[in-house]
Design a protein around this motif. Structure first.
Motif, mmCIF file in Angstrom:
data_model
loop_
_atom_site.group_PDB
_atom_site.id
_atom_site.type_symbol
_atom_site.label_atom_id
_atom_site.label_comp_id
_atom_site.label_asym_id
_atom_site.label_seq_id
_atom_site.Cartn_x
_atom_site.Cartn_y
_atom_site.Cartn_z
ATOM 1 N N CYS A 89 0.848 -1.191 0.000
ATOM 2 C CA CYS A 89 0.000 0.000 0.000
ATOM 3 C C CYS A 89 0.883 1.241 0.000
ATOM 4 O O CYS A 89 1.871 1.329 0.735
ATOM 5 N N TYR A 115 0.068 5.588 -10.625
ATOM 6 C CA TYR A 115 -1.063 5.417 -9.726
ATOM 7 C C TYR A 115 -0.523 4.954 -8.384
ATOM 8 O O TYR A 115 0.579 4.412 -8.284
ATOM 9 N N VAL A 117 -1.020 2.500 -5.061
ATOM 10 C CA VAL A 117 -1.665 1.260 -4.629
ATOM 11 C C VAL A 117 -2.477 1.551 -3.379
ATOM 12 O O VAL A 117 -1.952 2.031 -2.380
ATOM 13 N N LYS A 118 -3.781 1.285 -3.480
ATOM 14 C CA LYS A 118 -4.684 1.558 -2.357
ATOM 15 C C LYS A 118 -4.826 0.344 -1.458
ATOM 16 O O LYS A 118 -4.788 0.451 -0.235
ATOM 17 N N GLU A 119 -4.996 -0.838 -2.077
ATOM 18 C CA GLU A 119 -5.175 -2.060 -1.293
ATOM 19 C C GLU A 119 -4.626 -3.246 -2.071
ATOM 20 O O GLU A 119 -4.757 -3.318 -3.291
ATOM 21 N N PHE A 121 -4.887 -7.348 -2.329
ATOM 22 C CA PHE A 121 -5.703 -8.497 -1.927
ATOM 23 C C PHE A 121 -4.830 -9.756 -1.852
ATOM 24 O O PHE A 121 -3.800 -9.844 -2.542
ATOM 25 N N ALA A 125 -4.541 -9.569 -6.655
ATOM 26 C CA ALA A 125 -5.102 -8.374 -7.275
ATOM 27 C C ALA A 125 -4.778 -7.163 -6.411
ATOM 28 O O ALA A 125 -4.608 -7.262 -5.192
ATOM 29 N N ILE A 126 -4.688 -6.008 -7.054
ATOM 30 C CA ILE A 126 -4.444 -4.774 -6.313
ATOM 31 C C ILE A 126 -5.478 -3.735 -6.734
ATOM 32 O O ILE A 126 -5.992 -3.756 -7.848
ATOM 33 N N GLU A 127 -5.794 -2.849 -5.835
ATOM 34 C CA GLU A 127 -6.699 -1.736 -6.116
ATOM 35 C C GLU A 127 -5.855 -0.474 -6.152
ATOM 36 O O GLU A 127 -5.059 -0.227 -5.240
ATOM 37 N N ILE A 128 -6.029 0.309 -7.215
ATOM 38 C CA ILE A 128 -5.210 1.519 -7.379
ATOM 39 C C ILE A 128 -6.119 2.747 -7.381
ATOM 40 O O ILE A 128 -7.304 2.672 -7.652
ATOM 41 N N GLU A 129 -5.519 3.886 -7.057
ATOM 42 C CA GLU A 129 -6.253 5.154 -7.103
ATOM 43 C C GLU A 129 -5.415 6.172 -7.845
ATOM 44 O O GLU A 129 -4.181 6.088 -7.872
ATOM 45 N N ASP A 130 -6.118 7.123 -8.456
ATOM 46 C CA ASP A 130 -5.453 8.135 -9.272
ATOM 47 C C ASP A 130 -4.804 9.179 -8.390
ATOM 48 O O ASP A 130 -5.334 9.568 -7.390
#
Length: 130
Positions: A89, A115, A117-119, A121, A125-130
């Motif tokens: 993160c 970007y 990395v927000k979270e 998993f 998988a990864i969750e990204i934010e701008d």
């Protein structure tokens, strides 16, 4: 030819060919086919069975060869990767746009970002934010 036709009970009537340059070719092909055809159905069935299994073995060999080639290519690619492959993160990452592979512009980049990395998993998988 007449003896072979009589042996199989075929009646042959002589007719004039439309194209005179083809005379003799049809009879030659017919005699060649009669010589190469296997009229014993039991041995023909066994031969066809073996041919089908040989074809299946060739297909299996091709699939195995393709799979091994892909594994070696992946190992070579993974060996050349530099850096940490585990994201945390807060890391800055670039996003690969695979749709541009088909028709990329001459100077257009395939990567977007950076970007954050927000979270991450547990299954990769990864969750990204701008």
């Amino acid at each position: 030819m007449e003896k072979e036709l009589q042996g199989y009970g075929v009646t042959h009537r002589l007719a004039t060919a439309y194209h005179p340059q083809t005379n003799g070719q049809v009879e030659h092909r017919a005699s060649w086919v009669l010589q190469t055809v296997n009229l014993d159905l039991s041995t023909a069935g066994v031969d066809r069975f073996h041919q089908i299994h040989e074809l299946e073995e060739l297909c299996d060999h091709g699939y195995a060869h393709s799979y091994n080639y892909k594994l070696k290519t992946k190992e070579l690619h993974d060996r050349k990767l530099i850096g940490d492959k585990q994201f945390k993160c807060g890391d800055a990452v670039l996003l690969f746009n695979s749709r541009l592979k088909l028709h990329p512009g001459k100077l257009r980049s395939l990567w977007y970002g950076p970007y954050i990395v927000k979270e991450v998993f547990p299954y990769g998988a990864i969750e990204i934010e701008d």
